[in-house]
Scaffold this motif. Structure first.
Motif, PDB file in Angstrom:
ATOM      1  N   SER A   1     -69.545 -27.931  24.256  1.00 61.01           N
ATOM      2  CA  SER A   1     -68.665 -26.905  23.706  1.00 61.01           C
ATOM      3  C   SER A   1     -67.489 -26.684  24.654  1.00 61.01           C
ATOM      4  O   SER A   1     -67.623 -26.799  25.881  1.00 61.01           O
ATOM      5  CB  SER A   1     -69.464 -25.619  23.502  1.00 61.01           C
ATOM      6  N   ALA A   2     -66.356 -26.385  24.093  1.00 65.92           N
ATOM      7  CA  ALA A   2     -65.159 -26.231  24.912  1.00 65.92           C
ATOM      8  C   ALA A   2     -65.084 -24.839  25.530  1.00 65.92           C
ATOM      9  O   ALA A   2     -64.429 -24.645  26.546  1.00 65.92           O
ATOM     10  CB  ALA A   2     -63.917 -26.494  24.063  1.00 65.92           C
ATOM     11  N   THR A   3     -65.737 -23.864  24.906  1.00 64.23           N
ATOM     12  CA  THR A   3     -65.619 -22.501  25.418  1.00 64.23           C
ATOM     13  C   THR A   3     -66.580 -22.287  26.586  1.00 64.23           C
ATOM     14  O   THR A   3     -67.692 -22.805  26.607  1.00 64.23           O
ATOM     15  CB  THR A   3     -65.950 -21.470  24.327  1.00 64.23           C
ATOM     16  N   THR A   4     -66.119 -21.517  27.542  1.00 65.90           N
ATOM     17  CA  THR A   4     -66.933 -21.169  28.690  1.00 65.90           C
ATOM     18  C   THR A   4     -67.053 -19.652  28.739  1.00 65.90           C
ATOM     19  O   THR A   4     -66.190 -18.977  29.286  1.00 65.90           O
ATOM     20  CB  THR A   4     -66.265 -21.666  29.986  1.00 65.90           C
ATOM     21  N   PRO A   5     -68.081 -19.096  28.137  1.00 68.07           N
ATOM     22  CA  PRO A   5     -68.181 -17.632  28.152  1.00 68.07           C
ATOM     23  C   PRO A   5     -68.356 -17.093  29.572  1.00 68.07           C
ATOM     24  O   PRO A   5     -69.047 -17.697  30.381  1.00 68.07           O
ATOM     25  CB  PRO A   5     -69.432 -17.359  27.314  1.00 68.07           C
ATOM     26  N   THR A   6     -67.685 -16.011  29.839  1.00 70.47           N
ATOM     27  CA  THR A   6     -67.819 -15.329  31.123  1.00 70.47           C
ATOM     28  C   THR A   6     -68.472 -13.980  30.876  1.00 70.47           C
ATOM     29  O   THR A   6     -67.995 -13.200  30.052  1.00 70.47           O
ATOM     30  CB  THR A   6     -66.434 -15.114  31.759  1.00 70.47           C
ATOM     31  N   LEU A   7     -69.553 -13.719  31.550  1.00 72.87           N
ATOM     32  CA  LEU A   7     -70.288 -12.478  31.319  1.00 72.87           C
ATOM     33  C   LEU A   7     -69.999 -11.495  32.444  1.00 72.87           C
ATOM     34  O   LEU A   7     -70.215 -11.806  33.617  1.00 72.87           O
ATOM     35  CB  LEU A   7     -71.790 -12.749  31.266  1.00 72.87           C
ATOM     36  N   LYS A   8     -69.513 -10.335  32.050  1.00 72.19           N
ATOM     37  CA  LYS A   8     -69.294  -9.291  33.046  1.00 72.19           C
ATOM     38  C   LYS A   8     -69.849  -7.995  32.507  1.00 72.19           C
ATOM     39  O   LYS A   8     -69.777  -7.733  31.308  1.00 72.19           O
ATOM     40  CB  LYS A   8     -67.799  -9.120  33.338  1.00 72.19           C
ATOM     41  N   HIS A   9     -70.412  -7.213  33.386  1.00 75.73           N
ATOM     42  CA  HIS A   9     -71.001  -5.942  32.970  1.00 75.73           C
ATOM     43  C   HIS A   9     -70.869  -4.975  34.134  1.00 75.73           C
ATOM     44  O   HIS A   9     -70.917  -5.381  35.296  1.00 75.73           O
ATOM     45  CB  HIS A   9     -72.472  -6.141  32.598  1.00 75.73           C
ATOM     46  N   ARG A  10     -70.707  -3.709  33.781  1.00 74.57           N
ATOM     47  CA  ARG A  10     -70.561  -2.666  34.791  1.00 74.57           C
ATOM     48  C   ARG A  10     -71.728  -2.667  35.785  1.00 74.57           C
ATOM     49  O   ARG A  10     -71.555  -2.437  36.971  1.00 74.57           O
ATOM     50  CB  ARG A  10     -70.505  -1.329  34.046  1.00 74.57           C
ATOM     51  N   LEU A  11     -72.931  -2.913  35.261  1.00 71.51           N
ATOM     52  CA  LEU A  11     -74.120  -2.832  36.105  1.00 71.51           C
ATOM     53  C   LEU A  11     -74.466  -4.167  36.758  1.00 71.51           C
ATOM     54  O   LEU A  11     -75.407  -4.260  37.522  1.00 71.51           O
ATOM     55  CB  LEU A  11     -75.307  -2.361  35.285  1.00 71.51           C
ATOM     56  N   GLN A  12     -73.698  -5.199  36.429  1.00 65.73           N
ATOM     57  CA  GLN A  12     -74.028  -6.518  36.950  1.00 65.73           C
ATOM     58  C   GLN A  12     -73.379  -6.712  38.312  1.00 65.73           C
ATOM     59  O   GLN A  12     -72.281  -7.235  38.409  1.00 65.73           O
ATOM     60  CB  GLN A  12     -73.552  -7.561  35.949  1.00 65.73           C
ATOM     61  N   ARG A  13     -74.061  -6.218  39.333  1.00 67.88           N
ATOM     62  CA  ARG A  13     -73.516  -6.347  40.673  1.00 67.88           C
ATOM     63  C   ARG A  13     -74.518  -7.061  41.559  1.00 67.88           C
ATOM     64  O   ARG A  13     -75.714  -6.848  41.441  1.00 67.88           O
ATOM     65  CB  ARG A  13     -73.216  -4.959  41.247  1.00 67.88           C
ATOM     66  N   ASN A  14     -74.013  -7.915  42.439  1.00 66.99           N
ATOM     67  CA  ASN A  14     -74.852  -8.665  43.369  1.00 66.99           C
ATOM     68  C   ASN A  14     -75.995  -9.382  42.656  1.00 66.99           C
ATOM     69  O   ASN A  14     -77.165  -9.075  42.855  1.00 66.99           O
ATOM     70  CB  ASN A  14     -75.414  -7.734  44.448  1.00 66.99           C
ATOM     71  N   VAL A  15     -75.625 -10.323  41.841  1.00 63.38           N
ATOM     72  CA  VAL A  15     -76.627 -11.055  41.064  1.00 63.38           C
ATOM     73  C   VAL A  15     -77.509 -11.873  42.008  1.00 63.38           C
ATOM     74  O   VAL A  15     -77.016 -12.644  42.821  1.00 63.38           O
ATOM     75  CB  VAL A  15     -75.935 -11.987  40.048  1.00 63.38           C
ATOM     76  N   ALA A  16     -78.802 -11.636  41.917  1.00 65.04           N
ATOM     77  CA  ALA A  16     -79.722 -12.344  42.804  1.00 65.04           C
ATOM     78  C   ALA A  16     -80.323 -13.550  42.119  1.00 65.04           C
ATOM     79  O   ALA A  16     -80.623 -14.546  42.767  1.00 65.04           O
ATOM     80  CB  ALA A  16     -80.831 -11.403  43.261  1.00 65.04           C
ATOM     81  N   VAL A  17     -80.502 -13.447  40.801  1.00 64.38           N
ATOM     82  CA  VAL A  17     -81.212 -14.531  40.126  1.00 64.38           C
ATOM     83  C   VAL A  17     -80.856 -14.515  38.638  1.00 64.38           C
ATOM     84  O   VAL A  17     -80.604 -13.449  38.063  1.00 64.38           O
ATOM     85  CB  VAL A  17     -82.735 -14.378  40.372  1.00 64.38           C
ATOM     86  N   VAL A  18     -80.743 -15.683  38.038  1.00 60.49           N
ATOM     87  CA  VAL A  18     -80.566 -15.775  36.583  1.00 60.49           C
ATOM     88  C   VAL A  18     -81.596 -16.766  36.050  1.00 60.49           C
ATOM     89  O   VAL A  18     -81.986 -17.695  36.738  1.00 60.49           O
ATOM     90  CB  VAL A  18     -79.148 -16.236  36.164  1.00 60.49           C
ATOM     91  N   GLN A  19     -82.041 -16.516  34.823  1.00 61.17           N
ATOM     92  CA  GLN A  19     -82.965 -17.456  34.197  1.00 61.17           C
ATOM     93  C   GLN A  19     -82.861 -17.363  32.674  1.00 61.17           C
ATOM     94  O   GLN A  19     -82.774 -16.266  32.119  1.00 61.17           O
ATOM     95  CB  GLN A  19     -84.400 -17.182  34.650  1.00 61.17           C
TER      96      GLN A  19
ATOM     97  N   PRO B   1     -74.765 -19.085  20.923  1.00 61.57           N
ATOM     98  CA  PRO B   1     -74.237 -20.410  21.225  1.00 61.57           C
ATOM     99  C   PRO B   1     -73.139 -20.855  20.263  1.00 61.57           C
ATOM    100  O   PRO B   1     -72.360 -21.754  20.587  1.00 61.57           O
ATOM    101  CB  PRO B   1     -75.462 -21.314  21.121  1.00 61.57           C
ATOM    102  N   CYS B   2     -73.064 -20.238  19.087  1.00 64.24           N
ATOM    103  CA  CYS B   2     -72.041 -20.658  18.131  1.00 64.24           C
ATOM    104  C   CYS B   2     -70.760 -19.834  18.260  1.00 64.24           C
ATOM    105  O   CYS B   2     -69.755 -20.162  17.637  1.00 64.24           O
ATOM    106  CB  CYS B   2     -72.573 -20.517  16.713  1.00 64.24           C
ATOM    107  N   SER B   3     -70.821 -18.783  19.034  1.00 61.10           N
ATOM    108  CA  SER B   3     -69.655 -17.911  19.129  1.00 61.10           C
ATOM    109  C   SER B   3     -68.539 -18.584  19.923  1.00 61.10           C
ATOM    110  O   SER B   3     -68.786 -19.340  20.862  1.00 61.10           O
ATOM    111  CB  SER B   3     -70.069 -16.606  19.808  1.00 61.10           C
ATOM    112  N   LEU B   4     -67.316 -18.304  19.537  1.00 59.10           N
ATOM    113  CA  LEU B   4     -66.176 -18.889  20.237  1.00 59.10           C
ATOM    114  C   LEU B   4     -65.597 -17.921  21.259  1.00 59.10           C
ATOM    115  O   LEU B   4     -64.620 -18.224  21.931  1.00 59.10           O
ATOM    116  CB  LEU B   4     -65.088 -19.278  19.234  1.00 59.10           C
ATOM    117  N   SER B   5     -66.207 -16.756  21.372  1.00 61.25           N
ATOM    118  CA  SER B   5     -65.668 -15.746  22.277  1.00 61.25           C
ATOM    119  C   SER B   5     -65.890 -16.147  23.729  1.00 61.25           C
ATOM    120  O   SER B   5     -66.948 -16.656  24.091  1.00 61.25           O
ATOM    121  CB  SER B   5     -66.356 -14.417  21.977  1.00 61.25           C
ATOM    122  N   THR B   6     -64.877 -15.946  24.562  1.00 63.57           N
ATOM    123  CA  THR B   6     -65.035 -16.294  25.967  1.00 63.57           C
ATOM    124  C   THR B   6     -65.458 -15.097  26.805  1.00 63.57           C
ATOM    125  O   THR B   6     -65.813 -15.259  27.957  1.00 63.57           O
ATOM    126  CB  THR B   6     -63.715 -16.829  26.550  1.00 63.57           C
ATOM    127  N   ARG B   7     -65.380 -13.907  26.228  1.00 63.83           N
ATOM    128  CA  ARG B   7     -65.829 -12.723  26.967  1.00 63.83           C
ATOM    129  C   ARG B   7     -66.756 -11.899  26.089  1.00 63.83           C
ATOM    130  O   ARG B   7     -66.341 -10.929  25.468  1.00 63.83           O
ATOM    131  CB  ARG B   7     -64.626 -11.850  27.363  1.00 63.83           C
TER     132      ARG B   7
END
Lengths: 584, 481
Positions: B148-166, B190-196
Motif C-alpha cells: 500500500s502506498a499510504t503510511t498511516p501515522t498514529l498520534k495520540h495525546r496519551l501516547q508518550r514514551n512508547v515502550a512496546v508495540v504488538q 487496512p483499506c483506509s486511505l487516511s494517513t492520520r
C-alpha cells in the motif's frame, strides 16, 4: 435432564451459601473489633471483644446473621439471571422497580437489613443496646423512654437494605457474567476481595449520607409512631437526633457507617461467592443425547454447556477427538452434527434478530416522514402510538422493551401504548396529521413525560446483544473445532459442514457490520469500576464483533487457499477473499 | 544479495535520521512556566492539586500556602507528607526500581538497548502479513505496508514514551501500544486511505497504578492481552473488546517487567525486577515461581511448540533453557550457551565479542536464535553486536554458533525481531542506532545446511565451543500456585 440441571445448580448455590456462612465468623470478629476499638484502651478493647464474642446474646445474634445470609443466598439464587434485563427508557426502569416481584425483594431486604442492624446494635452495646431505657422524669418516678440511638441504627439498617435492593435493579446486580479468564475459585475470590471491601465501604458511605438526610427531614414520623405503639416516652435529656446538633455526633456516624459496611460486606461476599460458584466450568459428557442440553430453553444451563464447548474445543485434544468420532454402529458423526447444528442455529437466530431490528429502524424512519395515508393505515398497526416520535419506536422493538401487559402499567398508559384499533373513536383523530402533530408538540413540552419516555441511547443495542455471551462461545467453539479439524479430523466430518459454517459467519458478520453503522451502536459506554454490579453486558456487542472476526480469521489462516475448494456463493467468496488478504 | 532481490517479497529498508524528527523540547508539566502567574483561591488550587497530584499534591499545596491556611493544618499536612515520603523511601529501599522516573524505568526494563537514546523505540511485524509498525522517538507510530502506498501515522495525546508495540493475532487492524501512562489499542483499517487516523480509532486501557507499561503480549489466539508494569505487582489480563481486565496478583518481585507468550498459547513468561520470574499456565492462570541466583530475568523466548523456554539473567553471559513437558515434578534450568568474552581474529583484526545479553529472538521455525549482546560502552572495540545461532528443537535440542550481524561503521544494533512468516528461511529485522531499519535474511531449507546471507558481517572462521563452566549451576523451582 431438567431435574439433573436443576440439581446441579442447586448444589452450586448451596455450596456458595455454605461458604458464605463459614466466612461469617471472621468477618463478624473483624466488625466487633472495629466497632469497639478505642485508641486509648487497646487492651481493654480486646478483652471486651473477647467477652462479647462468647456471650449468649452474641451467639443468638450470630444465629440470626446466619439466617440472614442463607436468605440472601436464596434470594440471589432466585433472582439471578445470565441474560440481563435492560430497561430501554426511564419508565421501563420504574416499571422494573415497581414490579411486585421486585417489591417483595425490597421488602425482604429491608427487614433483613433491620435484623442485621439489630445484631450490630447488640454487638456494639454501649448506648445502642436496647430500644427503651428507664429514665427519671421531673416528678420523680421512673418510666421507660425511647432510646433513639437504637432506633436510628435499626432504621439505618432498613434503609441500607432497601437501597441495596433498589441499586441491585439499577445496576443489574442480579446479572451473572462469565469471565474469559478461568481461575480457581479460591484465587478468584482472593482477587475480588479487595474490590468487595472497597465497594461495601464506599456504598455504605453513600447510603448513610442519604439516610441521614432522610432522617433529618422525616425522622420524627417513625419516632413518634414507635413511641405511641410501644408506649414509650421521649427522653428529654439529650438532643433529638433529627437535629443538626444530634446528627453531628462523630461516634454515631462512625457506628452507622461501620454497621452499614458490615451489612453490605456480608451480602456482597454472598453474592460474589454465588457468582464464582455458578460460573465455574463444568465438564459435560459428550454424547448426542447430552447435547440436547444445548437445545433446552433454559439459558442458565445452556450457558454452562456452551462454555464447556468453547473450552474443550480450545484446550483438550482428547475431547475434540470424541467430537470428530463416528458412532459405532452406523458411522454417523452424531456429536459433530449435534454441536454444529446447535451453534449454527444460535448464530442464525442472532443474524435474524439483527436484520429484523435493522429493517424496523430503517422502515420506521421512512414510514414517519414519507408514507402516504394509505400506507399509514398499515403501519399504524405497529407504530400507531401517540406520544412522541421516540416513543413510536418502542413497540417496534417489542422483544427488547418493557412488557406492556405487566400489571404495573396503568390502564391509561396501556391504551397509549397499544395500537389504535380501526373502530375506536381514536382512529379518526389519528388520521389527521395536523392534530397528530399538535398532540405531539403538546406532549413534548411536558418535560417529565419526555424524561420518562425518552429512549436511553444505546440501550436497545445493548438489549439486542444481551445474550451474546452464548453466541461468543458458539463462535469460539466452532472456530476452534474447525481449526483443529485441519489436523485432527480423520474422517472429514467437519468438511461437510464447512460451507454452512462459513456462510453463517459471513452473513452474521455483514449483519453486525450494518448494526454498528447505526447511531449509538458503536459508542462506548462509561464504565463504573467501584460497583458490585457487573457491567459486562454493556460491551458484549463489541466482544461479539471482535470474536466473530477472530473466528473467521482463525478458519481462513488455518485453511488458507484450500478454502477456494469450498462451495460458497459468489458474494461470500468475495468477502472471504477479503479475509484471506487480511483486509477486514 | 541478488537472490534476496529476485524474490517476490522485499521489505523496505527505512531510515529515520534523528534530525528529521520533531522532538519535544519540554515536558508537559513545564509548560506552566510559559503562562503568567494567576492567583486562584486556595480551594481552586487545592482542587487542581488533588486532580493533578493526588493526595501528595494536595498535601504539598496545603503545606506551601501557609499564610492562607491555619497553622495547625499546614503543620499537620507537612507531617503527613514527611511520613508518606518516609514510607515510600522505605518501600523504595526494598525495591530500588520504584524510585526511578517513568522514563528511566522504561529504559531500564525495555528489551531495546539504550531505549531513551533510540530513534526507533519499538518495532512490530504483523503476524500474518508483511506490514509492520515502527514507534519513533517523537511518540508517533508509523505503519508500513509494502502493498500500500499510504503510511498511516498514529498520534495520540496519551501516547508518550512508547515502550512496546504488538499486533493482535488473527486480526488485520488492531495494534496494542504500551506507553508511559496507559495502554492503547489502535484500530487501523487496512483499506483506509487516511494517513492520520483520528484519536477515536484508539481505545485507551488503563488501570490505577498500572503505569508505565513496559511489556505487553497478545495471546496467540487473539482473545486476550496481558500487560506488565514494574510499578504494579499485578499482571493485567485484558479482554480488549470488553475493556475489562483481571489483575493477577502474586506476592513478591515488586512488579512485572517483561512478558512473553508461548507460540502455542499455553504459557506466559513474566519476569520481575527482583531475582525471580514466573511462568504462568494460561488455562487456569496458576504460576510456577522461579527464583534466580544472580539477577533478574532480562529476556526470554519460546520455541515454536512452546515446550522450551530460553532466557537470560542480568549480569550473566549465559543462556538458560527450561523445558515444559507434561511430566510433573521438579525440574531445573540448564545452561545451554556460554557467551563470555571471546576473541575472534578476522581479516580486519581481532575483535572481542561476548558479555551481557540484552535480548533474545527465536525465529518462528525454531532454526535461528539471535542474541543481542550489550557490549561495553566504555571500551571502543566492544560495541553491541548480534550473535546468531543455529538451533534445532527436536528430536534433541541443539544450539550451534552461526555468525554475527554488524551494521555500518558507527551504527549499533538496538532492537531486533524475526519476521513471523518468511517463506525462504528466517528474516531478522534490526533497528540501528543511526535510525536505520534493515532486514537480514537467512535462507535455508528446514533442517538443512543453511546458506548464509549476512550483509557486512564477518564470517566466523572457526566455531569455538567452550565447555560450559556453568554446567553444575542450575536453578530450581518451587511450585506455588
Amino acid at each position: 435432564m431438567q431435574e439433573m440441571s436443576d440439581r446441579l445448580l442447586n448444589n452450586k448455590a448451596a455450596a456458595s451459601i455454605a461458604w458464605a456462612v463459614l466466612l461469617l465468623p471472621p468477618s463478624t470478629a473483624i466488625f466487633v473489633i472495629l466497632s469497639k476499638f478505642s485508641v486509648l484502651h487497646p487492651i481493654q478493647t480486646i478483652s471486651e471483644c473477647f467477652s462479647m464474642l462468647t456471650s449468649a446474646t452474641a451467639i443468638f445474634s450470630f444465629i440470626l446473621l446466619c439466617g440472614v445470609i442463607i436468605m440472601v443466598g436464596f434470594l440471589n439464587f432466585e433472582y439471578y439471571t445470565v441474560i440481563p434485563t435492560i430497561a430501554c427508557s426511564k419508565i421501563a426502569l420504574f416499571g422494573q422497580l415497581l414490579h411486585p416481584r421486585q417489591l417483595v425483594n425490597s421488602l425482604v431486604h429491608c427487614i433483613m437489613g433491620m435484623i442485621v442492624a439489630w445484631c450490630s446494635a447488640v454487638t456494639i452495646g454501649f448506648r445502642y443496646e436496647t430500644l427503651g431505657h428507664p429514665c427519671a422524669q421531673t416528678d420523680g418516678y421512673h418510666q421507660m423512654c425511647l432510646n433513639e440511638y437504637h432506633l436510628i441504627l435499626l432504621l439505618g439498617g432498613a434503609f441500607v437494605g432497601f437501597s441495596h435492593s433498589l441499586l441491585g435493579v439499577i445496576h443489574n446486580m442480579n446479572y451473572v457474567s462469565f469471565h474469559t479468564v478461568q481461575q480457581y475459585k479460591y484465587l478468584r475470590f482472593k482477587g475480588c476481595l479487595p474490590l468487595v471491601v472497597k465497594c461495601s465501604a464506599t456504598q455504605a458511605l453513600y447510603s448513610v449520607r442519604n439516610f441521614i438526610v432522610v432522617y433529618y427531614f422525616l425522622g420524627y414520623i417513625p419516632r413518634t409512631w414507635i413511641c405511641k405503639t410501644l408506649n414509650l416516652h421521649l427522653g428529654s435529656s439529650a438532643h433529638p437526633l433529627d437535629s443538626i446538633a444530634g446528627l453531628l455526633d462523630l461516634s454515631l456516624l462512625y457506628h452507622l457507617w461501620i454497621s452499614a459496611t458490615f451489612l453490605l460486606f456480608t451480602w456482597y461476599i454472598t453474592l460474589l461467592l454465588f457468582r464464582i460458584f455458578l460460573t465455574e466450568h463444568i465438564h459435560f459428557r459428550l454424547n448426542p443425547t447430552d447435547h440436547q442440553i444445548l437445545v433446552l430453553s433454559f439459558p442458565k444451563f445452556q450457558f454452562l454447556a456452551l462454555q464447556d464447548l468453547a473450552l474443550l474445543s480450545q484446550h483438550s485434544p482428547l475431547r475434540r477427538c470424541e467430537v470428530f468420532s463416528l458412532s459405532q454402529p452406523g458411522g454417523h458423526p452424531h456429536n459433530w452434527n449435534a454441536i454444529s447444528k446447535e451453534c449454527l442455529s444460535l448464530l442464525a437466530d442472532l443474524t435474524q434478530r439483527l436484520v429484523a431490528y435493522h429493517d424496523t429502524v430503517a422502515t420506521n424512519g421512512r414510514a414517519k416522514s414519507l408514507s402516504s395515508g394509505s400506507e399509514r393505515k398499515t403501519s399504524s398497526e405497529t407504530s400507531g402510538t401517540l406520544i412522541s416520535q421516540k416513543w413510536l419506536s418502542i413497540p417496534l422493538t417489542a422483544p427488547f422493551t418493557p412488557d406492556l401487559d405487566s400489571p404495573f402499567m396503568s390502564p391509561a398508559l396501556r391504551r397509549l401504548a397499544a395500537p389504535v384499533e380501526q373502530g375506536s373513536p381514536w382512529y379518526g383523530t389519528v388520521q389527521s396529521p395536523h392534530i397528530m402533530r399538535r398532540v405531539k408538540n403538546f406532549l413534548a413540552k411536558r418535560v417529565l413525560i419526555v424524561y420518562l419516555f425518552n429512549k436511553l441511547p444505546e440501550a436497545s443495542s445493548q438489549a439486542l446483544f444481551a445474550d451474546s455471551q452464548a453466541h461468543i462461545w458458539a463462535l469460539e467453539g466452532l472456530s476452534y473445532l474447525v481449526q483443529a479439524s485441519f489436523s485432527e479430523d480423520q474422517f472429514g466430518v467437519v468438511q461437510t459442514t464447512l460451507p454452512s459454517i462459513l456462510s453463517c459467519m459471513l452473513v452474521l458478520q455483514e449483519a453486525v457490520d450494518r448494526h454498528f453503522k447505526l447511531p449509538h451502536a458503536s459508542s462506548k459506554p462509561v464504565r463504573s469500576t467501584s460497583s458490585m454490579g457487573d457491567s459486562t453486558y454493556k460491551t458484549l456487542r463489541f466482544a461479539l464483533r471482535a470474536t466473530l472476526k477472530t473466528a473467521i480469521y482463525r478458519i481462513t489462516t488455518t485453511f488458507g487457499d484450500h478454502l477456494n475448494a469450498v462451495q460458497l456463493s459468489a458474494e461470500h467468496r468475495k468477502r472471504l477473499q477479503q479475509f484471506l488478504e487480511y483486509k477486514e | 544479495k541478488e537472490m534476496y532481490q529476485s524474490l517476490d517479497f522485499s521489505p523496505p529498508s527505512l531510515s529515520f535520521p534523528r534530525e528529521s524528527l520533531k522532538l519535544h523540547s519540554r515536558t508537559e508539566n513545564s509548560s506552566k512556566a510559559a503562562f503568567l502567574d494567576h492567583s486562584e483561591t486556595l480551594w481552586m488550587r487545592s482542587a487542581a492539586a488533588w486532580r493533578d497530584g493526588g493526595l501528595t499534591g494536595l498535601l504539598n499545596e496545603i503545606t506551601n500556602s501557609h499564610p492562607e491556611v491555619p497553622k495547625w493544618l499546614s503543620m499537620s499536612s507537612g507531617c503527613i507528607l514527611a511520613l508518606l515520603q518516609w514510607v515510600s523511601s522505605f518501600h523504595g529501599s526494598l525495591f530500588p526500581h520504584l524510585t526511578l522516573s517513568s522514563e528511566d524505568m522504561i529504559a531500564e526494563f525495555s528489551q531495546v538497548l539504550n531505549w531513551s537514546d533510540c530513534v526507533v523505540r519499538a518495532f512490530a511485524w504483523h503476524p500474518h502479513t508483511d506490514k509492520f509498525a515502527v514507534a519513533l522517538l517523537d511518540d508517533s507510530i508509523k505503519i508500513y505496508n509494502p502493498k500500500s502506498a499510504t503510511t498511516p501515522t498514529l498520534k495520540h495525546r496519551l501516547q508518550r514514551n512508547v515502550a512496546v508495540v504488538q499486533w493482535k493475532p488473527l486480526c488485520a487492524s488492531a495494534l496494542a501500544v504500551g506507553c508511559q501512562n496507559c495502554l492503547l489499542v489502535w484500530h487501523v483499517d487496512p483499506c483506509s486511505l487516511s494517513t492520520r487516523p483520528s484519536a477515536g480509532c484508539a481505545h485507551v486501557l488503563s488501570h490505577p497504578g498500572h503505569a508505565p507499561v513496559t511489556s505487553i503480549a497478545w495471546s496467540p489466539s487473539g482473545s486476550l492481552l496481558v500487560s506488565a508494569s514494574p510499578m504494579d505487582t499485578a499482571m493485567m489480563v485484558w479482554d480488549v473488546a470488553a475493556e475489562s481486565c483481571v489483575p493477577l496478583q502474586r506476592v513478591g518481585g515488586g512488579g512485572v517487567t517483561f512478558l512473553s507468550w508461548s507460540p502455542d498459547g499455553s504459557h506466559v513468561l513474566a519476569s520481575t525486577p527482583s531475582a525471580l520470574f514466573r511462568v504462568w499456565e494460561t488455562r487456569m492462570w496458576t504460576c510456577e515461581r522461579w527464583p534466580c541466583i544472580k539477577g533478574r530475568c532480562q529476556s526470554g523466548c519460546w520455541s515454536p511448540d512452546g515446550s522450551r523456554l530460553l532466557f537470560t539473567v542480568q549480569d550473566e553471559a549465559v543462556i538458560y533453557s527450561l523445558t515444559f513437558t507434561n511430566t510433573p515434578g521438579p525440574h531445573a534450568a540448564v545452561v545451554v550457551a556460554d557467551l563470555s568474552e571471546t576473541t575472534f581474529s578476522t581479516p580486519d583484526g581481532d575483535i572481542i565479542v561476548g558479555g551481557e545479553i540484552q535480548s533474545l529472538a527465536w525465529d518462528p521455525r525454531g532454526e535461528r536464535l539471535a542474541v543481542l549482546l550489550k557490549g561495553d560502552p566504555r571500551a571502543a572495540d566492544r560495541s553491541p553486536i548480534i550473535a546468531v545461532f543455529k538451533t534445532r528443537v527436536s528430536p534433541i535440542f541443539e544450539l550451534l554458533p552461526c555468525g554475527f550481524v554488524q551494521g555500518e561503521p558507527g551504527a549499533e544494533p538496538r532492537l531486533m525481531q524475526f519476521h513471523p512468516n518468511f517463506r525462504h528461511g528466517a528474516l531478522l529485522t534490526v533497528c540501528w542506532s543511526s535510525g536505520r531499519i534493515t532486514h537480514v535474511p537467512f535462507y535455508f531449507l528446514s533442517a538443512s545446511i543453511p546458506r548464509l546471507g549476512l550483509s557486512g558481517s564477518p564470517t566466523l572462521p572457526h566455531v569455538q565451543e567452550r565447555p560450559a563452566d556453568f554446567a553444575n549451576q542450575s536453578l530450581f523451582t518451587e511450585f506455588i500456585s
